[in-house]
Enzyme design. Structure first.
Site, PDB file in Angstrom:
ATOM      1  N   HIS A 102      74.374 -41.127 -92.563  1.00 28.75           N
ATOM      2  CA  HIS A 102      75.455 -40.147 -92.736  1.00 28.75           C
ATOM      3  C   HIS A 102      74.851 -38.744 -92.867  1.00 28.75           C
ATOM      4  O   HIS A 102      74.956 -38.103 -93.910  1.00 28.75           O
ATOM      5  CB  HIS A 102      76.280 -40.516 -93.966  1.00 28.75           C
ATOM      6  CG  HIS A 102      77.642 -39.918 -93.992  1.00 28.75           C
ATOM      7  ND1 HIS A 102      77.879 -38.626 -94.394  1.00 28.75           N
ATOM      8  CD2 HIS A 102      78.843 -40.422 -93.640  1.00 28.75           C
ATOM      9  CE1 HIS A 102      79.178 -38.377 -94.314  1.00 28.75           C
ATOM     10  NE2 HIS A 102      79.780 -39.446 -93.850  1.00 28.75           N
ATOM     11  N   GLU A 145      77.599 -40.348 -86.763  1.00 28.12           N
ATOM     12  CA  GLU A 145      77.186 -41.642 -87.312  1.00 28.12           C
ATOM     13  C   GLU A 145      77.144 -42.708 -86.224  1.00 28.12           C
ATOM     14  O   GLU A 145      78.176 -43.039 -85.640  1.00 28.12           O
ATOM     15  CB  GLU A 145      78.181 -42.095 -88.393  1.00 28.12           C
ATOM     16  CG  GLU A 145      78.253 -41.195 -89.597  1.00 28.12           C
ATOM     17  CD  GLU A 145      79.581 -41.343 -90.329  1.00 28.12           C
ATOM     18  OE1 GLU A 145      79.759 -42.335 -91.049  1.00 28.12           O
ATOM     19  OE2 GLU A 145      80.443 -40.470 -90.171  1.00 28.12           O
TER      20      GLU A 145
END
Ligand SMILES: *[C@@H]1O[C@H](CO)[C@@H](O)[C@H](O)[C@H]1NC(C)=O
Ligand SMILES: *[C@@H]1O[C@H](CO)[C@@H](O)[C@H](O)[C@H]1NC(C)=O
Ligand SMILES: *[C@@H]1O[C@H](CO)[C@@H](O)[C@H](O)[C@H]1NC(C)=O
Ligand SMILES: *[C@@H]1O[C@H](CO)[C@@H](O)[C@H](O)[C@H]1NC(C)=O
Ligand SMILES: *[C@@H]1O[C@H](CO)[C@@H](O)[C@H](O)[C@H]1NC(C)=O
Ligand SMILES: *[C@@H]1O[C@H](CO)[C@@H](O)[C@H](O)[C@H]1NC(C)=O
Ligand SMILES: *[C@@H]1O[C@H](CO)[C@@H](O)[C@H](O)[C@H]1NC(C)=O
Ligand SMILES: *[C@@H]1O[C@H](CO)[C@@H](O)[C@H](O)[C@H]1NC(C)=O
Ligand SMILES: *[C@@H]1O[C@H](CO)[C@@H](O)[C@H](O)[C@H]1NC(C)=O
Ligand SMILES: *[C@@H]1O[C@H](CO)[C@@H](O)[C@H](O)[C@H]1NC(C)=O
Length: 399
Positions: free
Chosen positions: A198, A357
């Protein structure tokens, strides 16, 4: 008894295998620096990592003028991560199940599981719950000059998830490339697993004098003609939508600046109720091209900044790609001392960053009709969960 002993050995064997197959031999003189960060590097790239969330904290690349830029968000020291109670998952590994789980429930083999909610007035679970992996310290298993491996043992029942999960996160630097391999072993029961990195990017290191935002960054996702539809609080509703050519979600037909369509009415609400921009799970469709090697068959995404000239080509074995354009930032999150300009506030402005992501189709555990259970649910008799990616950097020649 025997099978229990064998399963207990699995993590140890995996650790030995990982330590052996990545990077240089362990260097006993290596360890954290004064800020509590672990450095790894190779030609043209230097990164820092911390046990908290197995997070990347800094990534240095020389720009088109040979000036070093720190192009990821993070804090200046390792201790601050545990002190800050509101961090937005800066550079960590969300786990054991990334993104949102509808109604904080799922069903495996006819058994309903209720896990701990932590978002939207407790309507859903985000990134593994209030004490998900990116709120915990991993253990440093191995650290060399160009590679680091972290491990975590996530106990049976933690955050309401069934079964123990043991995971190894290895980051490796090779020339101009940040690579990672994430492995997770479900040792006792069938359980959902989905990991990711992330990381928040600003390829100008917040030092572009003309703009503190990333809206001028150009994004291309050549395989992403479809996306997962969500409701107003970003929970998938089961529908797969087309990203029609020239629509705001078309990043496949040609590269486009992140802000290119911010004057189009459809951009409002495109990332949930009252949200302008992107917080979207794009699907990666490559099968029509025949057998492919994710390492060489073309990046799933390319991001570049015209100002710094820095470009990253993202290669991954994953079949979805989440993009968040930082519409939720409001000028309160600090940037690092290695970033920004003294002439403006040292904070992240709205749209100041982009999160990308690599992952699988989000909330697929609640969408059996998508038929992705082999990539979302893992038990002790299944192969391990594996995610691999390489972020390859290049720099446009200055003119
Ligand atoms: C950037 O260039 C300088 C000067 O050549 C060099 O010392 C430094 O290591 C480079 N930084 C990276 C991240 O490669
Ligand atoms: C650690 O960094 C944070 C901000 O990232 C800062 O507020 C704090 O003072 C720093 N602490 C130390 C001990 O350097
Ligand atoms: C949501 O979960 C609760 C229990 O946690 C359950 O009672 C309820 O039926 C679920 N709602 C939906 C729409 O699935
Ligand atoms: C969440 O759940 C509550 C009641 O459980 C409901 O009133 C509310 O509208 C739901 N949605 C959001 C976005 O909070
Ligand atoms: C992580 O480890 C650091 C250093 O030992 C410690 O100060 C911090 O409280 C730990 N954080 C958590 C969430 O356990
Ligand atoms: C071990 O660390 C020292 C000091 O940082 C460095 O000079 C040396 O090259 C490292 N050796 C290996 C094998 O990584
Ligand atoms: C951003 O991109 C637009 C369109 O390409 C260009 O006109 C503008 O100069 C750029 N601004 C910055 C700060 O790079
Ligand atoms: C989005 O931007 C692209 C590139 O400028 C343009 O071709 C397209 O028409 C725009 N779409 C909308 C809906 O504004
Ligand atoms: C969305 O924005 C409108 C107008 O500002 C406001 O009235 C409404 O409460 C907002 N809805 C949510 C869910 O935040
Ligand atoms: C800015 O965002 C933070 C984190 O989401 C929030 O706690 C804070 O209240 C917001 N501040 C303003 C002025 O909106």
């Amino acid at each position: 008894m025997l099978s229990f002993k064998l399963s207990a050995l699995v993590p140890l064997l995996a650790a030995i295998a990982l330590a052996d197959s990545y990077g240089s031999p362990p260097n006993k003189t290596l360890g954290p620096n004064a800020d509590g960060k672990y450095e790894i590097s190779a030609e043209g790239i230097r990164g820092y990592f911390i046990p908290y969330g197995a997070s990347i904290t800094n990534l240095f690349i020389n720009d088109t003028h040979g000036v070093e830029r720190d192009i990821v968000l993070g804090f200046d020291n390792a201790t601050h991560y545990s002190e800050d109670k509101f961090h937005p998952h800066l550079g960590g590994v969300p786990g054991r199940y990334a993104n949102r789980i509808k109604n904080s429930t799922f069903t495996i083999d006819g058994v309903d599981y209720h896990i701990t909610p932590n978002e939207n007035n407790n309507n859903d679970t985000l990134h593994g719950g209030p004490d998900g992996w990116d709120w915990r310290n991993f253990t440093v298993v191995s650290h060399t000059t160009d590679s680091i491996t972290f491990s975590i043992v996530d106990p049976d029942g933690k955050e309401g998830f069934p079964g123990e999960v043991v995971s190894y996160i290895t980051y490796t630097m090779t020339p101009n490339t940040w690579g990672f391999k994430m492995i997770a072993l479900s040792t006792t029961k069938k359980t959902p697993i989905m990991l990711s990195s992330h990381t928040y990017w600003n390829l100008d290191g917040f030092q572009n004098p003309e703009t503190p935002t990333a809206l001028n960054h150009t994004l291309h996702m050549p395989y992403s003609g479809q996306r997962i539809s969500t409701d107003g609080i970003l929970i998938p509703d089961g529908i797969i939508l087309p990203n029609l050519q020239y629509s705001v979600n078309d990043f496949w037909s040609s590269p486009k600046q992140l802000g290119a369509n911010f004057s189009a009415p459809e951009i409002h609400g495109n990332c949930g109720t009252n949200c302008t921009g992107y917080d979207t799970c794009y699907i990666v469709n490559r099968d029509q091209n025949g057998p492919f090697d994710w390492r060489t068959s073309g990046p799933v995404a390319t991001l570049s900044s015209p100002w710094s000239g820095i470009q990253v080509d993202i290669f991954s074995d994953q079949e979805a790609f989440q993009v968040y354009s930082c519409g939720g930032q409001n000028g309160t999150l600090p940037i690092k001392s290695t970033q920004g300009l003294d002439s403006r506030p040292r904070v992240v402005e709205q749209y100041g960053c982009i999160v990308m992501e690599v992952e699988d189709w989000i909330d697929a555990i609640n969408r059996p009709e998508w038929q992705r259970e082999k990539r979302n649910i893992f038990g002790p008799d299944d192969p391990p969960y594996v995610l691999e990616a390489q972020y390859k950097f290049s720099v446009k020649k200055s003119s």
